[in-house]
Motif scaffolding. Structure first.
Motif, PDB file in Angstrom:
ATOM      1  N   LEU A 293     -48.942 -41.094  42.693  1.00  0.00           N
ATOM      2  CA  LEU A 293     -50.053 -41.698  43.437  1.00  0.00           C
ATOM      3  C   LEU A 293     -50.398 -43.093  42.923  1.00  0.00           C
ATOM      4  O   LEU A 293     -50.912 -43.925  43.672  1.00  0.00           O
ATOM      5  CB  LEU A 293     -51.292 -40.797  43.389  1.00  0.00           C
ATOM      6  CG  LEU A 293     -51.192 -39.491  44.174  1.00  0.00           C
ATOM      7  CD1 LEU A 293     -52.397 -38.602  43.896  1.00  0.00           C
ATOM      8  CD2 LEU A 293     -51.064 -39.764  45.666  1.00  0.00           C
ATOM      9  N   CYS A 294     -50.120 -43.345  41.663  1.00  0.00           N
ATOM     10  CA  CYS A 294     -50.366 -44.664  41.056  1.00  0.00           C
ATOM     11  C   CYS A 294     -49.127 -45.553  41.173  1.00  0.00           C
ATOM     12  O   CYS A 294     -48.977 -46.520  40.403  1.00  0.00           O
ATOM     13  CB  CYS A 294     -50.769 -44.511  39.590  1.00  0.00           C
ATOM     14  SG  CYS A 294     -52.379 -43.745  39.357  1.00  0.00           S
ATOM     15  N   ASP A 295     -48.237 -45.231  42.097  1.00  0.00           N
ATOM     16  CA  ASP A 295     -47.010 -46.005  42.314  1.00  0.00           C
ATOM     17  C   ASP A 295     -46.186 -46.168  41.044  1.00  0.00           C
ATOM     18  O   ASP A 295     -45.660 -47.236  40.765  1.00  0.00           O
ATOM     19  CB  ASP A 295     -47.326 -47.377  42.919  1.00  0.00           C
ATOM     20  CG  ASP A 295     -47.860 -47.255  44.324  1.00  0.00           C
ATOM     21  OD1 ASP A 295     -47.396 -46.352  45.048  1.00  0.00           O
ATOM     22  OD2 ASP A 295     -48.739 -48.056  44.694  1.00  0.00           O
ATOM     23  N   ARG A 296     -46.145 -45.087  40.243  1.00  0.00           N
ATOM     24  CA  ARG A 296     -45.334 -45.031  39.018  1.00  0.00           C
ATOM     25  C   ARG A 296     -45.745 -46.087  37.991  1.00  0.00           C
ATOM     26  O   ARG A 296     -44.936 -46.586  37.229  1.00  0.00           O
ATOM     27  CB  ARG A 296     -43.844 -45.104  39.352  1.00  0.00           C
ATOM     28  CG  ARG A 296     -43.465 -44.068  40.405  1.00  0.00           C
ATOM     29  CD  ARG A 296     -42.019 -44.035  40.728  1.00  0.00           C
ATOM     30  NE  ARG A 296     -41.625 -42.658  40.423  1.00  0.00           N
ATOM     31  CZ  ARG A 296     -40.599 -42.319  39.671  1.00  0.00           C
ATOM     32  NH1 ARG A 296     -39.824 -43.215  39.183  1.00  0.00           N
ATOM     33  NH2 ARG A 296     -40.345 -41.067  39.427  1.00  0.00           N
ATOM     34  N   ASN A 297     -47.026 -46.423  37.983  1.00  0.00           N
ATOM     35  CA  ASN A 297     -47.585 -47.366  37.023  1.00  0.00           C
ATOM     36  C   ASN A 297     -48.141 -46.554  35.853  1.00  0.00           C
ATOM     37  O   ASN A 297     -49.146 -45.850  35.997  1.00  0.00           O
ATOM     38  CB  ASN A 297     -48.687 -48.196  37.692  1.00  0.00           C
ATOM     39  CG  ASN A 297     -49.308 -49.215  36.774  1.00  0.00           C
ATOM     40  OD1 ASN A 297     -49.567 -48.933  35.604  1.00  0.00           O
ATOM     41  ND2 ASN A 297     -49.573 -50.386  37.314  1.00  0.00           N
ATOM     42  N   VAL A 298     -47.500 -46.662  34.680  1.00  0.00           N
ATOM     43  CA  VAL A 298     -47.864 -45.850  33.525  1.00  0.00           C
ATOM     44  C   VAL A 298     -49.281 -46.171  33.048  1.00  0.00           C
ATOM     45  O   VAL A 298     -50.073 -45.269  32.773  1.00  0.00           O
ATOM     46  CB  VAL A 298     -46.844 -46.036  32.366  1.00  0.00           C
ATOM     47  CG1 VAL A 298     -47.293 -45.299  31.122  1.00  0.00           C
ATOM     48  CG2 VAL A 298     -45.472 -45.539  32.801  1.00  0.00           C
ATOM     49  N   SER A 299     -49.621 -47.455  32.966  1.00  0.00           N
ATOM     50  CA  SER A 299     -50.949 -47.837  32.468  1.00  0.00           C
ATOM     51  C   SER A 299     -52.061 -47.311  33.366  1.00  0.00           C
ATOM     52  O   SER A 299     -53.053 -46.759  32.887  1.00  0.00           O
ATOM     53  CB  SER A 299     -51.056 -49.365  32.353  1.00  0.00           C
ATOM     54  OG  SER A 299     -50.128 -49.836  31.418  1.00  0.00           O
TER      55      SER A 299
ATOM     56  N   THR B 158     -33.112 -32.462  43.801  1.00  0.00           N
ATOM     57  CA  THR B 158     -33.363 -33.183  42.560  1.00  0.00           C
ATOM     58  C   THR B 158     -33.293 -32.265  41.359  1.00  0.00           C
ATOM     59  O   THR B 158     -33.571 -31.081  41.464  1.00  0.00           O
ATOM     60  CB  THR B 158     -34.733 -33.890  42.586  1.00  0.00           C
ATOM     61  OG1 THR B 158     -34.865 -34.683  41.414  1.00  0.00           O
ATOM     62  CG2 THR B 158     -35.862 -32.905  42.646  1.00  0.00           C
ATOM     63  N   GLY B 159     -32.928 -32.848  40.245  1.00  0.00           N
ATOM     64  CA  GLY B 159     -32.947 -32.140  38.977  1.00  0.00           C
ATOM     65  C   GLY B 159     -34.298 -32.266  38.310  1.00  0.00           C
ATOM     66  O   GLY B 159     -34.555 -31.685  37.275  1.00  0.00           O
ATOM     67  N   TYR B 160     -35.189 -33.065  38.898  1.00  0.00           N
ATOM     68  CA  TYR B 160     -36.511 -33.326  38.339  1.00  0.00           C
ATOM     69  C   TYR B 160     -37.560 -32.865  39.334  1.00  0.00           C
ATOM     70  O   TYR B 160     -38.259 -33.672  39.926  1.00  0.00           O
ATOM     71  CB  TYR B 160     -36.702 -34.821  38.069  1.00  0.00           C
ATOM     72  CG  TYR B 160     -35.614 -35.413  37.219  1.00  0.00           C
ATOM     73  CD1 TYR B 160     -35.712 -35.408  35.846  1.00  0.00           C
ATOM     74  CD2 TYR B 160     -34.463 -35.950  37.803  1.00  0.00           C
ATOM     75  CE1 TYR B 160     -34.699 -35.934  35.063  1.00  0.00           C
ATOM     76  CE2 TYR B 160     -33.457 -36.484  37.027  1.00  0.00           C
ATOM     77  CZ  TYR B 160     -33.579 -36.468  35.652  1.00  0.00           C
ATOM     78  OH  TYR B 160     -32.581 -36.992  34.875  1.00  0.00           O
ATOM     79  N   GLY B 161     -37.641 -31.551  39.558  1.00  0.00           N
ATOM     80  CA  GLY B 161     -38.568 -31.029  40.554  1.00  0.00           C
ATOM     81  C   GLY B 161     -40.007 -31.264  40.172  1.00  0.00           C
ATOM     82  O   GLY B 161     -40.447 -30.891  39.097  1.00  0.00           O
ATOM     83  N   ALA B 162     -40.755 -31.923  41.039  1.00  0.00           N
ATOM     84  CA  ALA B 162     -42.174 -32.144  40.836  1.00  0.00           C
ATOM     85  C   ALA B 162     -42.866 -32.072  42.194  1.00  0.00           C
ATOM     86  O   ALA B 162     -42.309 -32.508  43.202  1.00  0.00           O
ATOM     87  CB  ALA B 162     -42.417 -33.503  40.186  1.00  0.00           C
ATOM     88  N   ILE B 163     -44.064 -31.527  42.191  1.00  0.00           N
ATOM     89  CA  ILE B 163     -44.806 -31.379  43.439  1.00  0.00           C
ATOM     90  C   ILE B 163     -45.023 -32.724  44.103  1.00  0.00           C
ATOM     91  O   ILE B 163     -44.882 -32.871  45.309  1.00  0.00           O
ATOM     92  CB  ILE B 163     -46.144 -30.658  43.185  1.00  0.00           C
ATOM     93  CG1 ILE B 163     -45.865 -29.205  42.793  1.00  0.00           C
ATOM     94  CG2 ILE B 163     -47.043 -30.720  44.410  1.00  0.00           C
ATOM     95  CD1 ILE B 163     -47.068 -28.446  42.311  1.00  0.00           C
ATOM     96  N   ALA B 164     -45.349 -33.753  43.327  1.00  0.00           N
ATOM     97  CA  ALA B 164     -45.628 -35.075  43.899  1.00  0.00           C
ATOM     98  C   ALA B 164     -44.433 -35.628  44.655  1.00  0.00           C
ATOM     99  O   ALA B 164     -44.576 -36.163  45.754  1.00  0.00           O
ATOM    100  CB  ALA B 164     -46.043 -36.037  42.792  1.00  0.00           C
ATOM    101  N   THR B 165     -43.248 -35.496  44.094  1.00  0.00           N
ATOM    102  CA  THR B 165     -42.069 -36.019  44.783  1.00  0.00           C
ATOM    103  C   THR B 165     -41.713 -35.153  45.987  1.00  0.00           C
ATOM    104  O   THR B 165     -41.224 -35.666  46.988  1.00  0.00           O
ATOM    105  CB  THR B 165     -40.864 -36.147  43.833  1.00  0.00           C
ATOM    106  OG1 THR B 165     -40.694 -34.930  43.122  1.00  0.00           O
ATOM    107  CG2 THR B 165     -41.058 -37.278  42.854  1.00  0.00           C
ATOM    108  N   ALA B 166     -41.992 -33.856  45.904  1.00  0.00           N
ATOM    109  CA  ALA B 166     -41.759 -32.981  47.052  1.00  0.00           C
ATOM    110  C   ALA B 166     -42.675 -33.380  48.212  1.00  0.00           C
ATOM    111  O   ALA B 166     -42.244 -33.479  49.358  1.00  0.00           O
ATOM    112  CB  ALA B 166     -42.010 -31.524  46.673  1.00  0.00           C
TER     113      ALA B 166
END
Length: 184
Positions: free
Chosen positions: A155-161, A91-99
């Motif tokens: 962890l919030c299922d990509r829910n911004v609010s 990925t070009g968007y490295g993040a621990i959560a997605t790893a």
């Protein structure tokens, strides 16, 4: 590549490459072929899942973000059809959560772009308790903060609010942070 290096790949050298960047996937396919793999390419989640179901490979390299969805869907399909498939998520968007999410559903490793063919080959062929060397440039405080926000967001299922509520920050502030690239 010497003949004994081909032996490290095993009898089944099939490789599925899933990435929506056509020039990149084409170059990577040629490079992996030179290293003894038998690559097949796909440029979408749908094509990747179809290839995984029809001809489950021994190895796979899957981009996390594809135009028609999330590459983790392809990883799940690969695990379903061939549990022993060694999968590397790019990925070009490295993040621990997605790893963490990628490894939880069965990815062998997770690499941030730009990753070259040598990095990918090493990740695909790594066995046992082989640990990578410690980073020469550890994450900055800004990067650690960004990683934490990304983890809570996943962890919030990509829910911004919901993420903003849990982080006790304004929703618009969070949206601005999520829209930016990760800090170095």
């Amino acid at each position: 590549m010497a003949e004994d290096e081909f032996a490290e790949l095993g009898a089944d050298r099939t490789l599925l490459l899933v990435d929506d960047d056509a020039p990149f996937v084409s170059r990577l396919a040629r490079a992996m072929e030179k290293r003894g793999f038998l690559p097949e390419t796909a440029e979408s989640v749908a094509a990747g899942k179809a290839a995984a179901m029809a001809r489950p490979p021994a190895y796979a390299v899957v981009d996390l973000r594809l135009e028609d969805g999330n590459g983790l869907d392809v990883v799940e399909a690969l695990r379903e059809r061939r549990p022993d498939c060694r999968v590397v998520v790019l990925t070009g968007y490295g993040a621990i959560a997605t790893a963490v999410a990628a490894v939880k559903i069965g990815a062998t490793d997770y690499l941030s772009k730009p990753a070259d063919a040598n990095d990918i080959t090493n990740a695909l062929l790594a066995r046992g308790e082989m640990l990578p060397p410690p980073p020469e440039n550890p994450m900055s405080a800004d990067r650690v903060r960004w990683e934490h926000i990304q983890r809570v967001y996943e962890l919030c299922d990509r829910n911004v609010s919901e993420t903003a509520r849990r982080l006790n920050m304004h929703r618009r502030t969070l949206q601005r942070i999520l829209a930016k690239r990760s800090p170095k």
